[in-house]
Design a protein around this motif. Structure first.
Motif, short mmCIF file in Angstrom:
data_model
loop_
_atom_site.label_atom_id
_atom_site.label_comp_id
_atom_site.label_asym_id
_atom_site.label_seq_id
_atom_site.Cartn_x
_atom_site.Cartn_y
_atom_site.Cartn_z
N GLU A 48 -16.22 -5.20 12.56
CA GLU A 48 -16.72 -4.67 11.29
C GLU A 48 -15.71 -3.69 10.70
OE1 GLU A 48 -20.36 -1.76 9.78
OE2 GLU A 48 -20.40 -2.60 11.80
N ASN B 70 -6.97 -6.79 -1.14
CA ASN B 70 -8.20 -6.20 -1.65
C ASN B 70 -9.21 -6.01 -0.51
OD1 ASN B 70 -9.84 -8.61 -1.39
ND2 ASN B 70 -8.83 -9.40 -3.22
N ILE B 71 -10.21 -5.21 -0.76
CA ILE B 71 -11.21 -4.87 0.27
C ILE B 71 -11.92 -6.12 0.77
CG2 ILE B 71 -13.34 -3.57 0.74
CD1 ILE B 71 -10.88 -1.82 0.39
N THR B 72 -12.22 -7.04 -0.12
CA THR B 72 -12.91 -8.27 0.29
C THR B 72 -12.09 -9.04 1.31
OG1 THR B 72 -14.01 -8.41 -1.85
CG2 THR B 72 -13.93 -10.43 -0.55
N ALA B 73 -10.78 -9.15 1.09
CA ALA B 73 -9.92 -9.88 2.02
C ALA B 73 -9.80 -9.15 3.36
CB ALA B 73 -8.54 -10.08 1.41
N ASN C 33 -12.04 -7.14 4.61
CA ASN C 33 -13.37 -7.20 5.23
C ASN C 33 -13.67 -8.57 5.83
OD1 ASN C 33 -15.92 -5.87 5.78
ND2 ASN C 33 -16.79 -7.27 4.27
N HIS C 34 -13.02 -9.61 5.35
CA HIS C 34 -13.25 -10.97 5.86
C HIS C 34 -12.40 -11.18 7.11
CE1 HIS C 34 -13.27 -15.58 5.07
NE2 HIS C 34 -14.02 -15.23 6.11
N TRP D 224 -7.77 -12.85 9.87
CA TRP D 224 -8.13 -12.63 8.48
C TRP D 224 -7.77 -13.89 7.71
CZ3 TRP D 224 -6.61 -8.82 11.71
CH2 TRP D 224 -7.31 -7.63 11.69
N ASP E 111 -8.37 -15.05 4.69
CA ASP E 111 -7.94 -14.91 3.30
C ASP E 111 -6.49 -14.45 3.20
OD1 ASP E 111 -10.54 -15.60 2.69
OD2 ASP E 111 -11.14 -13.57 2.14
#
Length: 78
Positions: free
Chosen positions: A5, A37-40, A42-43, A54, A56
């Motif tokens: 996480e 970016n945060i989305t990438a 976080n994935h 990761w 992405d």
């Protein structure tokens, strides 16, 4: 499967909670994440007990390289 996480992001890097332990990934040692970016970021997926991926960003790291980045110097094949 162990959980991973994203717990926090700063200008210097980001924190991951993995297998019950928190790790700080400094952008200086892990430059692939600096402009992501945060989305990438976080994935992130656990692949086995000691491997993070990761998708992405097409970045994969072992937990050992996160714990001991000085043992894995960045090198260019340019």
């Amino acid at each position: 499967m162990p959980a991973v996480e994203l717990t926090n992001v700063s200008a210097q890097g980001f924190w991951l909670l993995c297998n019950g332990k928190e790790y700080f990934l400094v952008f200086e040692h892990f430059p692939w994440f600096r402009d992501a970016n945060i989305t990438a970021i976080n994935h992130v997926e656990m692949q086995g007990l000691e491997h993070l991926y990761w998708p992405d960003l097409d970045v994969d790291l072992s937990l050992n390289s996160i714990k001991n980045p000085e043992d894995y110097p960045l090198a260019s094949r340019g």
